[in-house]
Design a protein around this motif. Structure first.
Motif, mmCIF file in Angstrom:
data_model
loop_
_atom_site.group_PDB
_atom_site.id
_atom_site.type_symbol
_atom_site.label_atom_id
_atom_site.label_comp_id
_atom_site.label_asym_id
_atom_site.label_seq_id
_atom_site.Cartn_x
_atom_site.Cartn_y
_atom_site.Cartn_z
ATOM 1 N N ASN A 188 -30.080 27.345 -88.207
ATOM 2 C CA ASN A 188 -30.041 25.773 -88.805
ATOM 3 C C ASN A 188 -31.569 25.608 -88.206
ATOM 4 N N PRO A 189 -32.658 25.137 -89.212
ATOM 5 C CA PRO A 189 -33.911 25.030 -88.870
ATOM 6 C C PRO A 189 -34.496 23.945 -88.194
ATOM 7 N N TRP A 190 -33.390 22.871 -88.025
ATOM 8 C CA TRP A 190 -33.694 21.536 -87.117
ATOM 9 C C TRP A 190 -34.957 21.112 -87.637
ATOM 10 N N GLU A 191 -35.443 19.953 -86.915
ATOM 11 C CA GLU A 191 -36.422 19.044 -87.387
ATOM 12 C C GLU A 191 -37.944 19.425 -87.586
ATOM 13 N N LYS A 192 -38.297 20.139 -86.837
ATOM 14 C CA LYS A 192 -39.691 20.605 -86.807
ATOM 15 C C LYS A 192 -39.955 21.481 -88.027
ATOM 16 N N LYS A 193 -39.070 22.675 -88.225
ATOM 17 C CA LYS A 193 -39.106 23.687 -88.891
ATOM 18 C C LYS A 193 -38.674 22.796 -90.606
ATOM 19 N N SER A 194 -37.849 22.162 -90.673
ATOM 20 C CA SER A 194 -37.557 21.167 -91.895
ATOM 21 C C SER A 194 -38.794 20.616 -92.397
ATOM 22 N N LYS A 195 -39.448 20.065 -91.514
ATOM 23 C CA LYS A 195 -40.800 19.313 -92.027
ATOM 24 C C LYS A 195 -41.867 20.086 -92.552
ATOM 25 N N ILE A 200 -37.099 21.571 -98.677
ATOM 26 C CA ILE A 200 -36.001 20.739 -97.784
ATOM 27 C C ILE A 200 -36.339 19.496 -97.394
ATOM 28 N N GLY A 201 -35.578 18.463 -97.330
ATOM 29 C CA GLY A 201 -35.918 17.260 -96.981
ATOM 30 C C GLY A 201 -35.952 17.193 -95.449
ATOM 31 N N ASP A 202 -36.922 16.163 -94.664
ATOM 32 C CA ASP A 202 -37.065 16.138 -93.317
ATOM 33 C C ASP A 202 -35.675 15.969 -92.491
ATOM 34 N N GLU A 203 -34.923 15.450 -92.871
ATOM 35 C CA GLU A 203 -33.401 14.957 -92.290
ATOM 36 C C GLU A 203 -32.271 15.881 -92.856
ATOM 37 N N GLU A 204 -32.676 16.535 -93.863
ATOM 38 C CA GLU A 204 -31.515 17.451 -94.705
ATOM 39 C C GLU A 204 -30.778 18.598 -93.563
ATOM 40 N N TYR A 205 -31.696 18.905 -92.277
ATOM 41 C CA TYR A 205 -30.951 19.891 -91.598
ATOM 42 C C TYR A 205 -29.861 19.567 -90.776
ATOM 43 N N LYS A 206 -29.389 18.183 -91.037
ATOM 44 C CA LYS A 206 -28.372 17.635 -90.187
ATOM 45 C C LYS A 206 -27.115 17.854 -91.011
ATOM 46 N N HIS A 207 -27.310 17.900 -92.324
ATOM 47 C CA HIS A 207 -26.103 18.194 -93.154
ATOM 48 C C HIS A 207 -25.751 19.490 -93.737
ATOM 49 N N ALA A 238 -39.030 31.233 -107.692
ATOM 50 C CA ALA A 238 -38.678 30.548 -106.503
ATOM 51 C C ALA A 238 -37.302 30.836 -106.352
ATOM 52 N N ALA A 239 -36.768 31.057 -104.880
ATOM 53 C CA ALA A 239 -35.587 31.056 -104.395
ATOM 54 C C ALA A 239 -35.027 29.528 -104.482
ATOM 55 N N VAL A 240 -33.802 29.614 -104.686
ATOM 56 C CA VAL A 240 -33.120 28.196 -104.621
ATOM 57 C C VAL A 240 -32.495 27.866 -103.119
ATOM 58 N N ARG A 241 -33.030 26.827 -102.562
ATOM 59 C CA ARG A 241 -32.732 26.624 -101.229
ATOM 60 C C ARG A 241 -31.382 25.901 -101.210
ATOM 61 N N GLY A 242 -30.282 26.542 -100.897
ATOM 62 C CA GLY A 242 -28.810 26.040 -100.914
ATOM 63 C C GLY A 242 -28.014 27.137 -101.472
ATOM 64 N N SER A 263 -30.361 21.571 -101.073
ATOM 65 C CA SER A 263 -31.443 20.729 -100.772
ATOM 66 C C SER A 263 -31.862 19.879 -101.875
ATOM 67 N N SER A 264 -32.061 18.524 -101.900
ATOM 68 C CA SER A 264 -32.556 17.493 -103.020
ATOM 69 C C SER A 264 -33.830 17.965 -103.307
ATOM 70 N N LYS A 265 -34.668 19.001 -102.724
ATOM 71 C CA LYS A 265 -35.876 19.285 -102.761
ATOM 72 C C LYS A 265 -35.771 20.898 -103.342
ATOM 73 N N ALA A 266 -34.854 21.370 -103.717
ATOM 74 C CA ALA A 266 -34.602 22.812 -104.062
ATOM 75 C C ALA A 266 -35.363 22.897 -105.275
#
Length: 304
Positions: free
Chosen positions: A252-259, A264-271, A69-73, A60-63
């Motif tokens: 995959n967390p999808w949109e609501k959980k990502s937000k 994690i970025g709001d749209e990053e779940y897509k990738h 903290a654990a690293v997201r990715g 994630s760009s926000k990791a």
């Protein structure tokens, strides 16, 4: 510190560098230019690149790269539990600890070292760890990058305790994908799974392949040892081969959980798509002196 592979392949190299927080990272390179980067923060693989330099893992760009903290990715190691139970933190503590380079690893068979760039890491419990999980263990991890670019992780966990203990485990692998709506997973058909979105209720997979149009959080049970993730748009397939790891996590967390997640970025779940070799339904139990091995080999196949 640099190692090289066998005499025929002087360019398989291992190099130790530091990240911006001063934590050691190990860069593995094979003779063709593929690479993998492993942080001693969590013993976590953060990058796996093809010889053309393409990144195969999502981070994630926000990791957050600062312990605890654990690293997201990348590939966090979930031990001694996967998920959230009791007094232990989510997914256990191994992914948040600083590991050390294992200077005296026990020998593995030739296939696990021959002509490969590899590093051996070691985690032992601190006094603090023993307060929250009172079991003495040695966790040895070998990460290796082969000449063909395949990435292998071998975990060996030994009970050096006076009494038996049990744990669950996962290599929580974040694959980098073109778009979540463009991928499918094969190798899970007809399996039973526990659905974490339905209080771990048990279902049977009906589809020939798993595709995605909403949040997914499942444990597939007693799967075959080979799972494939097809990415149509990138024309590539990830192949996951596993040993000692009967289960597969798909998330995959999808949109609501990502937000709702800070790292994690709001749209990053897509990738991103997590597909893990895991041992969850039936925890691993080790008697004093016993050792468990869990192995996963990741490869990528390009299609025309």
């Amino acid at each position: 510190m640099k190692h090289t592979g066998g005499a025929s392949d002087q360019r398989a190299a291992v190099e130790v560098t530091k990240d911006k927080n001063g934590i050691d990272q190990v860069v593995l390179r094979n003779p063709h230019g593929a690479s993998a980067r492993v942080s001693l923060h969590g013993g976590q693989v953060l990058s796996w690149r093809t010889e053309r330099g393409e990144e195969l893992l999502f981070t994630s760009s926000k990791a957050i790269f600062k312990p605890p903290a654990a690293v997201r990715g990348g590939i966090p190691i979930c031990f001694p539990q996967f998920g959230n139970r009791g007094t232990l933190e989510q997914h256990g503590f191994a992914r948040n600890k600083i590991w050390v380079i294992d200077e005296n690893p026990p020998p593995l068979n030739r296939n696990d070292s021959n002509g490969k760039a590899y590093i051996d890491l070691l985690l032992k419990p601190s006094e603090e760890d023993l307060k929250i999980w009172p079991h003495s263990f040695e966790f040895r991890l070998r990460v290796s990058l082969a000449a063909d670019g395949n990435l292998t992780m071998i975990s060996r966990i030994r009970n050096i305790n006076g009494k038996q203990f049990s744990f669950s485990f996962a290599y929580h692998t974040y694959f980098s994908i073109s778009d979540i709506s463009e991928v499918r997973i094969e190798g899970l058909e007809t399996l039973d799974y526990l659905d974490n979105l339905c209080h771990k209720e048990r279902f049977t997979e009906q589809g020939d392949a798993l595709t995605f149009e909403s949040e997914v959080d499942r444990f597939y049970l007693s799967s075959s040892d080979v799972i494939a993730v097809f990415d149509h748009e990138k024309k590539r397939t990830f192949v996951i081969q596993k040993e000692g790891l009967p289960d597969v996590v798909v998330w995959n967390p999808w949109e609501k959980k990502s937000k709702a997640m800070v790292d994690i970025g709001d749209e990053e779940y897509k990738h991103m798509l997590c597909v893990d070799g895991a041992a969850i339904e039936k925890p691993i139990t080790l008697r004093p002196g016993e050792e468990w091995t869990g192995r996963v080999e990741l490869s990528v196949v390009l299609s025309s």
